[in-house]
Enzyme design. Structure first.
Site, PDB file in Angstrom:
ATOM      1  N   LYS A 175       7.437  36.490 -43.112  1.00  0.00           N
ATOM      2  CA  LYS A 175       6.232  35.740 -42.792  1.00  0.00           C
ATOM      3  C   LYS A 175       6.326  34.436 -43.566  1.00  0.00           C
ATOM      4  O   LYS A 175       6.905  34.365 -44.652  1.00  0.00           O
ATOM      5  CB  LYS A 175       4.956  36.501 -43.148  1.00  0.00           C
ATOM      6  CG  LYS A 175       4.673  36.792 -44.614  1.00  0.00           C
ATOM      7  CD  LYS A 175       4.088  35.678 -45.428  1.00  0.00           C
ATOM      8  CE  LYS A 175       2.838  35.130 -44.781  1.00  0.00           C
ATOM      9  NZ  LYS A 175       2.325  33.939 -45.567  1.00  0.00           N
ATOM     10  N   THR A 186       9.493  31.494 -51.450  1.00  0.00           N
ATOM     11  CA  THR A 186       8.476  30.676 -50.811  1.00  0.00           C
ATOM     12  C   THR A 186       7.886  31.338 -49.578  1.00  0.00           C
ATOM     13  O   THR A 186       7.340  30.668 -48.719  1.00  0.00           O
ATOM     14  CB  THR A 186       9.081  29.311 -50.416  1.00  0.00           C
ATOM     15  OG1 THR A 186      10.278  29.535 -49.672  1.00  0.00           O
ATOM     16  CG2 THR A 186       9.401  28.487 -51.638  1.00  0.00           C
ATOM     17  N   GLU A 272       2.713  25.809 -40.455  1.00  0.00           N
ATOM     18  CA  GLU A 272       1.324  25.665 -40.032  1.00  0.00           C
ATOM     19  C   GLU A 272       1.113  24.381 -39.235  1.00  0.00           C
ATOM     20  O   GLU A 272       1.372  23.274 -39.719  1.00  0.00           O
ATOM     21  CB  GLU A 272       0.397  25.698 -41.240  1.00  0.00           C
ATOM     22  CG  GLU A 272       0.270  27.076 -41.835  1.00  0.00           C
ATOM     23  CD  GLU A 272      -0.646  27.144 -43.034  1.00  0.00           C
ATOM     24  OE1 GLU A 272      -1.150  28.244 -43.316  1.00  0.00           O
ATOM     25  OE2 GLU A 272      -0.830  26.122 -43.708  1.00  0.00           O
ATOM     26  N   THR A 403     -12.317  30.396 -45.038  1.00  0.00           N
ATOM     27  CA  THR A 403     -13.457  30.891 -44.268  1.00  0.00           C
ATOM     28  C   THR A 403     -13.069  31.279 -42.858  1.00  0.00           C
ATOM     29  O   THR A 403     -13.870  31.858 -42.154  1.00  0.00           O
ATOM     30  CB  THR A 403     -14.558  29.821 -44.215  1.00  0.00           C
ATOM     31  OG1 THR A 403     -14.002  28.601 -43.711  1.00  0.00           O
ATOM     32  CG2 THR A 403     -15.118  29.579 -45.591  1.00  0.00           C
TER      33      THR A 403
END
Length: 403
Positions: A175, A186, A272, A403
């Site tokens: 992952k 990392t 990302e 969140t």
């Protein structure tokens, strides 16, 4: 040696599973993974260099101090880092897994990934251990999914090779996505092999491998707090145990590198918010160190990453990154080219710009995988680093990650 399918379940005697236990709010996302070997065997690990380390790392260090392991348990959704009692929770995860599997808790590698600074409740894990063990099978897809955080695709790789006349296999899952930057480790990577090899030689192979694999990956310049790479061997391939350097050890290292570098590319390409994989290949450096430093600097540069996102052949940013990297380089000898499946074109010769077609540049840099080719024209050493582009989506993901 050849690449095969199966990930961590490709080697003999390994099974894996993954379930949603309730750590993550989204019930459609698995958040608890297990990898299990039929027999206990030698293991090796490398860990994050961040001074802030997750509780699972401390517990794993304790458990593998004897050089052996039989299982891996990992949760996503919570890093179990910077929490009072975090190590107790990690030990309880090992105890629960050990009891259900019928093995010693000290033979379990434990890992966590997710939000830092929030207590990890053992309750949902305890309530799902039975289901997790019952679900063990020779397919690692569920385990791959269970260790993902902001990853968009599962990551696995496997290779088959020969040692001592026996067919051996090695496989891995990983992952990555965010908080990825050179200096081992990392990310979370779990590797299995049925090759017989001592824990000492396994550790040697892994420690050497990460210098050219996971240490050469960067997504965002942040070195994570939790991450590790672990390898478990069970020896079920039946080869004579690899206990020293030689032909068999060399074959093992080649297969390990094939798996780890495949995972590196997948981690970088799935950074990302990423839309492109960037590979920087530095050639003809006078020292390995200068090649490594230069390639890392290029793929870590926010300006280079942003230019690749926009398919902008802004080669000056490549030279700029090399110039501030700390590498001892003669910038008046540097050549730079860009390449992809759509072709390649030179942009810099002897540290000076050369004419090129902007139209061709847009076509070449519009692909999903981009190579930045840097020739230092000073020696024989090479290095390759992997990164991704910097996009609007990266900021969006990390603007509300907690969140």
């Amino acid at each position: 040696m050849e690449m095969i399918s199966g990930g961590v379940c490709a080697p003999k005697g390994f099974k894996a599973s993954g379930v949603h236990c309730g750590i993550r709010k989204n019930k459609s996302k698995k958040d608890l993974a297990l990898i299990f070997s039929e027999v206990k065997g030698p293991c090796a690990c490398v860990y994050t260099t961040n001074l802030v380390k997750g509780a699972p790392i401390a517990v794993t260090r304790e458990n593998v101090a004897d050089g052996y392991a039989q299982a891996v348990i990992c949760n996503s959704g919570n890093a179990n880092t910077c929490n009072l009692g975090g190590e107790d929770v990690a030990r309880e995860m090992c105890a629960l897994a050990g009891a259900e599997l019928g093995i010693s808790p000290s033979d379990v590698i434990v890992a966590s990934t997710g939000v830092i600074g929030q207590p990890l409740d053992i309750t949902p894990i305890a309530g799902s251990i039975g289901e997790l063990v019952k679900g063990l099978k020779g397919d690692c897809r569920d385990a791959c999914e269970a260790i993902m955080t902001t990853d968009t695709v599962p990551k696995e790789a496997a290779a088959e090779f020969t040692a001592g006349g026996k067919t051996c296999r090695i496989g891995g899952i990983a992952k990555g996505s965010g908080m990825i930057h050179p200096n081992m480790a990392t990310m979370l990577v779990f590797v299995t092999t049925d090759a017989a090899i001592t824990s000492e030689m396994l550790q040697k192979a892994l420690s050497e491998d990460v210098r050219d694999s996971f240490n050469m990956v960067s997504v965002d310049g942040d070195t994570s707090t939790n991450d590790m790479v672990s390898v478990i061997s069970n020896g079920l391939a039946g080869n004579t145990a690899i206990d020293s350097e030689g032909a068999d050890f060399d074959e093992f290292k080649k297969a390990l590198a094939a798996v780890t570098k495949t995972l590196c590319r997948k981690i970088a390409g799935d950074g990302e918010g990423a839309t492109k994989l960037i590979e920087c290949v530095v050639t003809h450096a006078d020292t390995k160190e200068n090649a490594v430093i230069s390639s890392k600097a290029v793929i870590s540069s926010s300006l280079v990453k942003a230019a690749m996102f926009g398919a902008d052949a802004n080669w000056g940013r490549v030279l700029c990154a090399i110039g501030y990297s700390g590498a001892d380089v003669d910038v008046n000898r540097v050549d730079v080219s860009f390449a992809s499946e759509k072709g390649n074109f030179e942009v810099c010769k002897d540290g000076r710009g050369v004419e090129f077609s902007e139209e061709k540049a847009k076509t070449v840099l519009g692909e999903k995988e981009i190579k930045i080719l840097v020739d230092l024209n000073s020696g024989t050493e090479t290095a390759t680093a992997w990164g991704c582009d910097l996009t609007y989506e990266y900021v969006k993901i990390n603007g509300d990650y907690r969140t």
